[in-house]
Design a protein around this motif. Structure first.
Motif, PDB file in Angstrom:
ATOM      1  N   HIS A  37       0.817  -1.204   0.000  1.00 29.60           N
ATOM      2  CA  HIS A  37       0.000   0.000   0.000  1.00 29.60           C
ATOM      3  C   HIS A  37       0.858   1.264   0.000  1.00 29.60           C
ATOM      4  O   HIS A  37       0.475   2.284  -0.563  1.00 29.60           O
ATOM      5  CB  HIS A  37      -0.962   0.013   1.194  1.00 29.60           C
ATOM      6  CG  HIS A  37      -0.323  -0.201   2.525  1.00 29.60           C
ATOM      7  ND1 HIS A  37      -0.067  -1.451   3.034  1.00 29.60           N
ATOM      8  CD2 HIS A  37       0.118   0.674   3.454  1.00 29.60           C
ATOM      9  CE1 HIS A  37       0.489  -1.335   4.226  1.00 29.60           C
ATOM     10  NE2 HIS A  37       0.614  -0.060   4.501  1.00 29.60           N
ATOM     11  N   GLN A  38       2.023   1.181   0.617  1.00 26.80           N
ATOM     12  CA  GLN A  38       2.916   2.343   0.632  1.00 26.80           C
ATOM     13  C   GLN A  38       3.540   2.596  -0.734  1.00 26.80           C
ATOM     14  O   GLN A  38       3.750   3.749  -1.132  1.00 26.80           O
ATOM     15  CB  GLN A  38       4.001   2.131   1.698  1.00 26.80           C
ATOM     16  CG  GLN A  38       3.436   2.135   3.111  1.00 26.80           C
ATOM     17  CD  GLN A  38       4.412   1.601   4.142  1.00 26.80           C
ATOM     18  OE1 GLN A  38       5.234   0.732   3.849  1.00 26.80           O
ATOM     19  NE2 GLN A  38       4.320   2.102   5.361  1.00 26.80           N
ATOM     20  N   LEU A  39       3.817   1.521  -1.471  1.00 26.79           N
ATOM     21  CA  LEU A  39       4.334   1.692  -2.828  1.00 26.79           C
ATOM     22  C   LEU A  39       3.272   2.299  -3.744  1.00 26.79           C
ATOM     23  O   LEU A  39       3.588   3.110  -4.616  1.00 26.79           O
ATOM     24  CB  LEU A  39       4.804   0.350  -3.382  1.00 26.79           C
ATOM     25  CG  LEU A  39       6.031  -0.276  -2.709  1.00 26.79           C
ATOM     26  CD1 LEU A  39       6.365  -1.603  -3.368  1.00 26.79           C
ATOM     27  CD2 LEU A  39       7.226   0.664  -2.771  1.00 26.79           C
ATOM     28  N   ILE A  40       2.022   1.891  -3.559  1.00 25.08           N
ATOM     29  CA  ILE A  40       0.942   2.480  -4.359  1.00 25.08           C
ATOM     30  C   ILE A  40       0.844   3.972  -4.069  1.00 25.08           C
ATOM     31  O   ILE A  40       0.683   4.795  -4.983  1.00 25.08           O
ATOM     32  CB  ILE A  40      -0.388   1.765  -4.056  1.00 25.08           C
ATOM     33  CG1 ILE A  40      -0.362   0.348  -4.643  1.00 25.08           C
ATOM     34  CG2 ILE A  40      -1.577   2.554  -4.618  1.00 25.08           C
ATOM     35  CD1 ILE A  40      -1.594  -0.462  -4.364  1.00 25.08           C
ATOM     36  N   TYR A  50      -7.565   1.505  -4.272  1.00 27.25           N
ATOM     37  CA  TYR A  50      -6.801   0.506  -5.024  1.00 27.25           C
ATOM     38  C   TYR A  50      -6.809  -0.828  -4.283  1.00 27.25           C
ATOM     39  O   TYR A  50      -6.985  -1.893  -4.875  1.00 27.25           O
ATOM     40  CB  TYR A  50      -5.355   0.967  -5.220  1.00 27.25           C
ATOM     41  CG  TYR A  50      -5.154   2.015  -6.267  1.00 27.25           C
ATOM     42  CD1 TYR A  50      -4.959   1.672  -7.603  1.00 27.25           C
ATOM     43  CD2 TYR A  50      -5.139   3.366  -5.933  1.00 27.25           C
ATOM     44  CE1 TYR A  50      -4.763   2.637  -8.576  1.00 27.25           C
ATOM     45  CE2 TYR A  50      -4.944   4.349  -6.892  1.00 27.25           C
ATOM     46  CZ  TYR A  50      -4.753   3.975  -8.221  1.00 27.25           C
ATOM     47  OH  TYR A  50      -4.561   4.947  -9.170  1.00 27.25           O
ATOM     48  N   LEU A  51      -6.598  -0.766  -2.947  1.00 28.79           N
ATOM     49  CA  LEU A  51      -6.526  -1.991  -2.161  1.00 28.79           C
ATOM     50  C   LEU A  51      -7.908  -2.566  -1.884  1.00 28.79           C
ATOM     51  O   LEU A  51      -8.044  -3.791  -1.737  1.00 28.79           O
ATOM     52  CB  LEU A  51      -5.789  -1.715  -0.843  1.00 28.79           C
ATOM     53  CG  LEU A  51      -4.249  -1.649  -0.901  1.00 28.79           C
ATOM     54  CD1 LEU A  51      -3.678  -2.884  -1.554  1.00 28.79           C
ATOM     55  CD2 LEU A  51      -3.762  -0.396  -1.609  1.00 28.79           C
ATOM     56  N   LEU A  93     -11.494  -7.115  -3.177  1.00 29.75           N
ATOM     57  CA  LEU A  93     -12.710  -7.652  -3.803  1.00 29.75           C
ATOM     58  C   LEU A  93     -12.389  -8.731  -4.830  1.00 29.75           C
ATOM     59  O   LEU A  93     -13.202  -9.634  -5.074  1.00 29.75           O
ATOM     60  CB  LEU A  93     -13.509  -6.521  -4.449  1.00 29.75           C
ATOM     61  CG  LEU A  93     -14.236  -5.587  -3.474  1.00 29.75           C
ATOM     62  CD1 LEU A  93     -14.843  -4.411  -4.222  1.00 29.75           C
ATOM     63  CD2 LEU A  93     -15.312  -6.353  -2.715  1.00 29.75           C
ATOM     64  N   LEU A  94     -11.217  -8.667  -5.438  1.00 27.93           N
ATOM     65  CA  LEU A  94     -10.825  -9.684  -6.407  1.00 27.93           C
ATOM     66  C   LEU A  94     -10.698 -11.061  -5.764  1.00 27.93           C
ATOM     67  O   LEU A  94     -10.775 -12.083  -6.456  1.00 27.93           O
ATOM     68  CB  LEU A  94      -9.501  -9.301  -7.074  1.00 27.93           C
ATOM     69  CG  LEU A  94      -9.546  -8.092  -8.016  1.00 27.93           C
ATOM     70  CD1 LEU A  94      -8.149  -7.777  -8.543  1.00 27.93           C
ATOM     71  CD2 LEU A  94     -10.508  -8.353  -9.167  1.00 27.93           C
ATOM     72  N   THR A  95     -10.487 -11.103  -4.449  1.00 30.06           N
ATOM     73  CA  THR A  95     -10.429 -12.390  -3.745  1.00 30.06           C
ATOM     74  C   THR A  95     -11.745 -12.699  -3.034  1.00 30.06           C
ATOM     75  O   THR A  95     -12.126 -13.859  -2.913  1.00 30.06           O
ATOM     76  CB  THR A  95      -9.286 -12.392  -2.713  1.00 30.06           C
ATOM     77  OG1 THR A  95      -9.537 -11.405  -1.703  1.00 30.06           O
ATOM     78  CG2 THR A  95      -7.961 -12.087  -3.386  1.00 30.06           C
TER      79      THR A  95
END
Length: 370
Positions: free
Chosen positions: A286-289, A316-317, A322-324
């Motif tokens: 999350h920090q890289l995003i 973004y996260l 939700l993808l999982t």
């Protein structure tokens, strides 16, 4: 269940307002140079108290309704709910003490979450009955204590996994809401209204906290809040699988694969560099995003600019989660499919992480206006 949710939401909301009003000064002692700090100003970090207040109020109301007022909703929230609270007590109190004093080391916090896990295994009788991994299941059949050891590890580790992803406004809180509601959905599918009520009321209390946390960042959950999320979800996941064998043990695993894999990958990443896993850094996903994907916000006020970028990171996260969660809900009783999606997430995470590190992010994400 609706009444419990309303109580949980309102109590957490009011408790959060009181903390913002009267507990702001405690945040002045926090070091402004911490690598995980992405905000300006002194923000109360004891939102876990508000979250816990809402959760306890709803659970207490559910117990009173079941015990004394007639259980018309068939929630069956009996004395076991007190056992859950007592199991959570060591870890959550330790988290709140750390939030207030910053003097409780990682070692002691790990010991306290392990104590909660041990109480859950011994007192509540929680265990992992099977894993769908042939060799491991054989060992569990021969030595049932191994299932208890896995349960202890899960309960002790999940609070810290939520603490790791609790980096930006609304991130860990919304992930907790999504996971709680997904678990509650499957609990209702198998007729476990008591477990569903526990999870829905916890999600409602989290929403009361989120009113103050997102998007304005007026209060943070701190270690105490992350430990509440981790423990409630961990206890509920193990209980659901243990009570209802039709539910695959890989269902909660897929639901929680983001915080779990983030933790495991972070430990590997730090050990590979010769750094203690307990040392904080700014290289989590999350920090890289935040640093490399979320667009700069042009504003004269530095505090507002940082707040806006902070708020744009969490969606973004949420989408990543939700993808999982969606396939987990669709295939909650299909172990091979769930295992396949877990593997797919791990591969996708590593590929995405390496792409961000190497500045190879597709333009469509770098130009996002979230």
């Amino acid at each position: 269940m609706i009444a419990l949710s309303v109580v949980a939401f309102l109590v957490a909301l009011i408790a959060g307002a009181m903390i913002i009003r009267w507990a702001r000064k405690h945040a002045a002692a926090y070091d402004a140079n911490l690598p995980q700090r992405f905000h300006l100003g002194n923000v109360p970090r004891i939102g876990g108290v508000a979250l816990l207040s809402g959760t306890v109020a709803a659970w207490a109301l559910g117990y009173l309704q079941t015990r004394f007022w007639g259980d018309g909703a068939s929630l069956s929230m009996g004395g076991w709910i007190g056992g859950w609270l007592l199991v959570m007590l060591p870890a959550v109190l330790g988290g709140v003490i750390e939030d207030m004093t910053q003097r409780l080391s990682v070692r002691y916090r790990l010991a306290l979450t392990a104590a909660s896990g041990l109480l859950a295994v011994i007192w509540l009788g929680l265990s992992v009955p099977y894993t769908a991994i042939p060799g491991l299941d054989t060992l569990i059949a021969l030595a049932p204590w191994i299932g208890g050891a896995i349960a202890l590890l899960a309960i002790a580790g999940l609070p810290h996994a939520f603490n790791i992803i609790d980096g930006y406004n609304g991130l860990a809180g919304m992930v907790a809401v999504i996971v709680c509601l997904a678990l509650a959905h499957v609990a209702l599918q198998v007729g476990d209204r008591a477990l569903a009520a526990v999870l829905v009321s916890t999600a409602a209390a989290t929403c009361g906290f989120l009113v103050w946390n997102y998007p304005r960042g007026m209060i943070f959950s701190g270690d105490g809040g992350a430990y509440v999320w981790g423990l409630v979800i961990g206890l509920a996941s193990l209980t659901l699988v243990q009570r209802h064998p039709v539910v695959s043990p890989w269902f909660p695993m897929l639901l929680l694969i983001y915080p779990v894999w983030e933790t495991m990958f972070s430990i590997y990443r730090k050990l590979s560099r010769g750094v203690s896993p307990g040392v904080a850094d700014a290289l989590h996903f999350h920090q890289l995003i935040y640093r490399r994907i979320v667009r700069e916000v042009f504003d004269d006020d530095e505090s507002r600019r940082m707040l806006m970028r902070n708020n744009r990171t969490s969606p973004y996260l949420w989408a990543f989660t939700l993808l999982t969660v969606v396939p987990a809900i669709l295939f909650w009783n299909n172990t091979p499919v769930l295992m396949g999606f877990c593997l797919l997430f791990v591969v996708s995470y590593v590929v995405a992480y390496m792409a961000i590190i190497r500045f190879k992010v597709p333009r469509v994400f770098r130009n996002s206006r979230w």
